[in-house]
Scaffold this motif. Sequence first.
Motif, PDB file in Angstrom:
ATOM      1  N   PHE A  13       1.105  -0.864   0.009  1.00 10.59           N
ATOM      2  CA  PHE A  13      -0.079   0.097  -0.065  1.00 10.59           C
ATOM      3  C   PHE A  13       1.003   1.181   0.136  1.00 10.59           C
ATOM      4  O   PHE A  13       1.637   1.468   1.212  1.00 10.59           O
ATOM      5  CB  PHE A  13      -0.882  -0.129   1.154  1.00 10.59           C
ATOM      6  CG  PHE A  13      -1.858  -1.272   1.312  1.00 10.59           C
ATOM      7  CD1 PHE A  13      -3.078  -1.128   0.449  1.00 10.59           C
ATOM      8  CD2 PHE A  13      -1.794  -2.150   2.126  1.00 10.59           C
ATOM      9  CE1 PHE A  13      -3.926  -2.009   0.484  1.00 10.59           C
ATOM     10  CE2 PHE A  13      -2.798  -3.053   1.987  1.00 10.59           C
ATOM     11  CZ  PHE A  13      -3.937  -2.986   1.470  1.00 10.59           C
ATOM     12  N   VAL A  18       3.263  -5.084   2.731  1.00  7.45           N
ATOM     13  CA  VAL A  18       2.208  -5.704   3.768  1.00  7.45           C
ATOM     14  C   VAL A  18       2.225  -7.232   3.577  1.00  7.45           C
ATOM     15  O   VAL A  18       2.313  -8.118   4.236  1.00  7.45           O
ATOM     16  CB  VAL A  18       0.521  -5.421   3.409  1.00  7.45           C
ATOM     17  CG1 VAL A  18      -0.219  -6.229   4.191  1.00  7.45           C
ATOM     18  CG2 VAL A  18       0.811  -3.788   3.767  1.00  7.45           C
ATOM     19  N   PRO A  37      -1.542 -13.074  14.077  1.00  6.76           N
ATOM     20  CA  PRO A  37      -1.758 -11.908  14.752  1.00  6.76           C
ATOM     21  C   PRO A  37      -2.215 -10.685  13.872  1.00  6.76           C
ATOM     22  O   PRO A  37      -2.097 -10.647  12.637  1.00  6.76           O
ATOM     23  CB  PRO A  37      -0.319 -11.447  15.343  1.00  6.76           C
ATOM     24  CG  PRO A  37       0.581 -12.099  14.452  1.00  6.76           C
ATOM     25  CD  PRO A  37      -0.060 -13.454  13.913  1.00  6.76           C
ATOM     26  N   SER A  38      -2.907  -9.783  14.768  1.00  6.92           N
ATOM     27  CA  SER A  38      -3.693  -8.773  14.087  1.00  6.92           C
ATOM     28  C   SER A  38      -2.675  -7.785  13.170  1.00  6.92           C
ATOM     29  O   SER A  38      -1.473  -7.675  13.520  1.00  6.92           O
ATOM     30  CB  SER A  38      -4.137  -7.710  15.294  1.00  6.92           C
ATOM     31  OG  SER A  38      -4.916  -6.699  14.551  1.00  6.92           O
ATOM     32  N   GLY A  39      -3.011  -7.487  12.174  1.00  6.94           N
ATOM     33  CA  GLY A  39      -2.103  -6.979  10.905  1.00  6.94           C
ATOM     34  C   GLY A  39      -1.332  -7.683  10.281  1.00  6.94           C
ATOM     35  O   GLY A  39      -0.511  -7.058   9.649  1.00  6.94           O
ATOM     36  N   CYS A  40      -1.309  -8.960  10.366  1.00 11.98           N
ATOM     37  CA  CYS A  40      -0.405  -9.853   9.655  1.00 11.98           C
ATOM     38  C   CYS A  40      -0.658  -9.932   8.116  1.00 11.98           C
ATOM     39  O   CYS A  40       0.297 -10.484   7.504  1.00 11.98           O
ATOM     40  CB  CYS A  40      -0.183 -11.004  10.526  1.00 11.98           C
ATOM     41  SG  CYS A  40      -1.719 -12.291  10.099  1.00 11.98           S
ATOM     42  N   GLY A  41      -1.805  -9.503   7.989  1.00 14.12           N
ATOM     43  CA  GLY A  41      -2.203  -9.539   6.495  1.00 14.12           C
ATOM     44  C   GLY A  41      -3.077 -10.536   5.767  1.00 14.12           C
ATOM     45  O   GLY A  41      -3.536 -10.655   4.813  1.00 14.12           O
ATOM     46  N   LYS A  42      -4.071 -10.954   7.130  1.00 16.82           N
ATOM     47  CA  LYS A  42      -4.931 -12.160   6.710  1.00 16.82           C
ATOM     48  C   LYS A  42      -6.094 -11.541   5.667  1.00 16.82           C
ATOM     49  O   LYS A  42      -6.479 -12.158   4.680  1.00 16.82           O
ATOM     50  CB  LYS A  42      -5.784 -12.511   7.785  1.00 16.82           C
ATOM     51  CG  LYS A  42      -4.643 -13.261   8.955  1.00 16.82           C
ATOM     52  CD  LYS A  42      -5.525 -13.508   9.969  1.00 16.82           C
ATOM     53  CE  LYS A  42      -6.353 -12.660  11.074  1.00 16.82           C
ATOM     54  NZ  LYS A  42      -5.146 -11.608  11.655  1.00 16.82           N
ATOM     55  N   SER A  43      -6.657 -10.558   6.168  1.00 18.24           N
ATOM     56  CA  SER A  43      -7.806  -9.620   5.298  1.00 18.24           C
ATOM     57  C   SER A  43      -7.227  -9.451   3.979  1.00 18.24           C
ATOM     58  O   SER A  43      -7.916  -9.436   2.881  1.00 18.24           O
ATOM     59  CB  SER A  43      -8.325  -8.629   5.941  1.00 18.24           C
ATOM     60  OG  SER A  43      -9.079  -9.310   7.192  1.00 18.24           O
ATOM     61  N   THR A  44      -6.099  -8.823   4.079  1.00 15.31           N
ATOM     62  CA  THR A  44      -5.382  -8.415   2.733  1.00 15.31           C
ATOM     63  C   THR A  44      -5.191  -9.530   1.876  1.00 15.31           C
ATOM     64  O   THR A  44      -5.734  -9.436   0.465  1.00 15.31           O
ATOM     65  CB  THR A  44      -4.238  -7.461   2.939  1.00 15.31           C
ATOM     66  OG1 THR A  44      -4.364  -6.510   3.941  1.00 15.31           O
ATOM     67  CG2 THR A  44      -3.440  -6.977   1.731  1.00 15.31           C
ATOM     68  N   GLU A  53      -8.683  -6.034  -3.960  1.00 17.69           N
ATOM     69  CA  GLU A  53      -7.468  -5.194  -4.043  1.00 17.69           C
ATOM     70  C   GLU A  53      -6.592  -5.749  -5.138  1.00 17.69           C
ATOM     71  O   GLU A  53      -6.699  -6.940  -5.298  1.00 17.69           O
ATOM     72  CB  GLU A  53      -6.540  -5.568  -2.573  1.00 17.69           C
ATOM     73  CG  GLU A  53      -7.224  -4.944  -1.372  1.00 17.69           C
ATOM     74  CD  GLU A  53      -7.104  -3.593  -1.128  1.00 17.69           C
ATOM     75  OE1 GLU A  53      -6.622  -2.883  -1.841  1.00 17.69           O
ATOM     76  OE2 GLU A  53      -7.940  -3.110  -0.101  1.00 17.69           O
ATOM     77  N   GLU A 159     -13.642 -13.386   8.725  1.00 19.88           N
ATOM     78  CA  GLU A 159     -14.312 -13.436  10.147  1.00 19.88           C
ATOM     79  C   GLU A 159     -15.792 -13.307  10.138  1.00 19.88           C
ATOM     80  O   GLU A 159     -16.259 -12.420  10.930  1.00 19.88           O
ATOM     81  CB  GLU A 159     -13.373 -12.180  10.936  1.00 19.88           C
ATOM     82  CG  GLU A 159     -11.985 -12.088  10.915  1.00 19.88           C
ATOM     83  CD  GLU A 159     -11.337 -11.409  11.987  1.00 19.88           C
ATOM     84  OE1 GLU A 159     -12.100 -11.487  13.098  1.00 19.88           O
ATOM     85  OE2 GLU A 159     -10.529 -10.823  11.686  1.00 19.88           O
ATOM     86  N   HIS A 192      -9.775 -14.932  14.053  1.00 14.26           N
ATOM     87  CA  HIS A 192      -8.854 -14.679  15.047  1.00 14.26           C
ATOM     88  C   HIS A 192      -9.137 -15.729  16.118  1.00 14.26           C
ATOM     89  O   HIS A 192      -8.185 -16.057  16.923  1.00 14.26           O
ATOM     90  CB  HIS A 192      -9.411 -13.338  15.922  1.00 14.26           C
ATOM     91  CG  HIS A 192      -8.659 -12.277  15.475  1.00 14.26           C
ATOM     92  ND1 HIS A 192      -9.273 -11.425  14.726  1.00 14.26           N
ATOM     93  CD2 HIS A 192      -7.420 -11.651  15.756  1.00 14.26           C
ATOM     94  CE1 HIS A 192      -8.486 -10.438  14.552  1.00 14.26           C
ATOM     95  NE2 HIS A 192      -7.490 -10.571  15.137  1.00 14.26           N
TER      96      HIS A 192
HETATM   97  N1  ATP Z   1      -6.006  -0.036   2.348  1.00 10.86           N
HETATM   98  C1  ATP Z   1      -4.913   0.166   3.018  1.00 10.86           C
HETATM   99  N2  ATP Z   1      -4.105   1.124   3.075  1.00 10.86           N
HETATM  100  C2  ATP Z   1      -2.977   0.905   3.719  1.00 10.86           C
HETATM  101  N3  ATP Z   1      -2.646  -0.116   4.694  1.00 10.86           N
HETATM  102  C3  ATP Z   1      -3.480  -0.939   4.767  1.00 10.86           C
HETATM  103  C4  ATP Z   1      -4.654  -1.002   4.086  1.00 10.86           C
HETATM  104  N4  ATP Z   1      -5.208  -1.996   4.239  1.00 10.86           N
HETATM  105  C5  ATP Z   1      -4.495  -2.983   5.152  1.00 10.86           C
HETATM  106  N5  ATP Z   1      -3.411  -2.269   5.384  1.00 10.86           N
HETATM  107  C6  ATP Z   1      -2.237  -2.552   6.327  1.00 10.86           C
HETATM  108  O1  ATP Z   1      -1.761  -3.877   6.020  1.00 10.86           O
HETATM  109  C7  ATP Z   1      -1.422  -4.521   7.056  1.00 10.86           C
HETATM  110  C8  ATP Z   1      -2.361  -5.971   6.869  1.00 10.86           C
HETATM  111  O2  ATP Z   1      -3.692  -5.661   7.267  1.00 10.86           O
HETATM  112  P1  ATP Z   1      -4.718  -6.760   7.437  1.00 10.86           P
HETATM  113  O3  ATP Z   1      -6.041  -5.970   7.462  1.00 10.86           O
HETATM  114  O4  ATP Z   1      -4.713  -7.612   6.203  1.00 10.86           O
HETATM  115  O5  ATP Z   1      -4.547  -7.537   8.696  1.00 10.86           O
HETATM  116  P2  ATP Z   1      -5.173  -8.637   9.347  1.00 10.86           P
HETATM  117  O6  ATP Z   1      -4.242  -9.789   9.520  1.00 10.86           O
HETATM  118  O7  ATP Z   1      -6.482  -9.108   8.594  1.00 10.86           O
HETATM  119  O8  ATP Z   1      -5.605  -7.872  10.498  1.00 10.86           O
HETATM  120  P3  ATP Z   1      -6.846  -8.028  11.848  1.00 10.86           P
HETATM  121  O9  ATP Z   1      -6.740  -9.348  12.394  1.00 10.86           O
HETATM  122  O10 ATP Z   1      -6.377  -6.886  12.899  1.00 10.86           O
HETATM  123  O11 ATP Z   1      -8.019  -7.779  11.170  1.00 10.86           O
HETATM  124  C9  ATP Z   1      -1.693  -3.745   8.054  1.00 10.86           C
HETATM  125  O12 ATP Z   1      -0.566  -3.207   8.670  1.00 10.86           O
HETATM  126  C10 ATP Z   1      -2.641  -2.720   7.739  1.00 10.86           C
HETATM  127  O13 ATP Z   1      -2.520  -1.521   8.434  1.00 10.86           O
END
Ligand code: ATP
Length: 378
Positions: A13, A18, A37-44, A53, A159, A192
């Motif tokens: 991004f 990411v 863990p939170s923020g590791c990139g699962k949803s991305t 995306e 989730e 999670h």
């Molecule tokens: N549109 C975006 N623009 C910039 N950074 C983003 C965007 N979407 C996600 N990120 C960043 O990408 C990283 C991964 O985010 P993601 O939502 O995939 O994590 P996650 O593992 O699903 O987290 P959670 O468990 O908290 O939902 C994070 O650091 C987040 O801040």
Amino acid sequence: MADVVLKNVRKSFGRARVIHGVDLDVKDGEFLVFVGPSGCGKSTLLRLIAGLEDITSGDLFIGGQRVNDLAPAKRGIAMVFQSYALYPHMSVYDNMAFGLELAKSSKAQIDAKVREAARMLQIENLLDRKPRQLSGGQRQRVAIGRAIVRDPKVFLFDEPLSNLDAALRVQTRIEIAKLHTDTRATMIYVTHDQVEAMTLADRIVVLNAGRIEQVGTPLELYHRPANLFVAGFLGSPQMNFITCVVSHVGSDGVQVQLPNAGMITVPVSSDGVRVGETVTLGIRPDHVKVSAQGTLTGRIELVEELGENHLLYVDFGKDRHLTIREPGDARHGIGQEVSLSLAPESCHLFKDSGEALPLIAPTGTPMARSPSPATSAA
Ligand SMILES: Nc1ncnc2c1ncn2[C@@H]1O[C@H](COP(=O)(O)OP(=O)(O)OP(=O)(O)O)[C@@H](O)[C@H]1O
């Protein structure tokens, strides 16, 4: 139905990287769960597969077709979100029918599909209601129904149970498991919740900071974590970790000196391990026992009674602690001095790099802790 293949997929991004080159092979009909863990990139990662995306580099194939540049609606996927994403002004029936109407299906086809999905999810009696007249669990079933009617090759779940209370989570989780059994569709699921991951997954992918740490069946990951990260991430309460020093290496395993205590020989490969090296011993709370002649002594600091079992928190000196899970009928109290035995075959040893030493199989040959690299089949 389709397989999903990711080859060296990266996502940034702006300047923030990411996802760092993910290789993954999701088999046709498989239920794959992403945890981390939170923020590791699962949803991305899920959103990259959905097409919500753009992939920065690498290739994504669904059913053998490269879909990097294909619009989400053309990928043959359906996504179920945590927030349900229902249209508030439409009835349940219309919410479920909407996608099919856009796709110009006939009225008869739409009706048959909506009613079949409603039957599967047991929401036939709710078809005339508006989303606001439904409970959270019912709304989520409608959202799942909306995905089912589209007959997707791949279901993506982000989730989906997070907004439900404990009882509804269990019930809806069982419905999702049944849906998978009934449809045998490929499903990729982000959560999670370790119980959801362990119970639903054919295989789990553990992610950390945009990289895959390990892929395997739930039990493979639980019993044979490839590294300290996976060992510490899966399992509740967490695996105990004790820093110790290698005192002997041999064909029967690696002997370590426990702090303030005896030695223990862990049946793992000693390849590349040196006497005097510092390693981390890992053992799950279920595998530490209070016994008359243990390897370690300590003092119980806290007891948490959970009914069926209880947790003992034991201090064994210099601010080092162990958690033990005991049957609920065991009687140990705060302040009691206890002797603890650690079953060597249940111990894991991790090198300084975090990598687990492979177990020695009964024949004496090392068995990989990690059953499969990310791209191999389970
Ligand atoms: N549109 C975006 N623009 C910039 N950074 C983003 C965007 N979407 C996600 N990120 C960043 O990408 C990283 C991964 O985010 P993601 O939502 O995939 O994590 P996650 O593992 O699903 O987290 P959670 O468990 O908290 O939902 C994070 O650091 C987040 O801040």
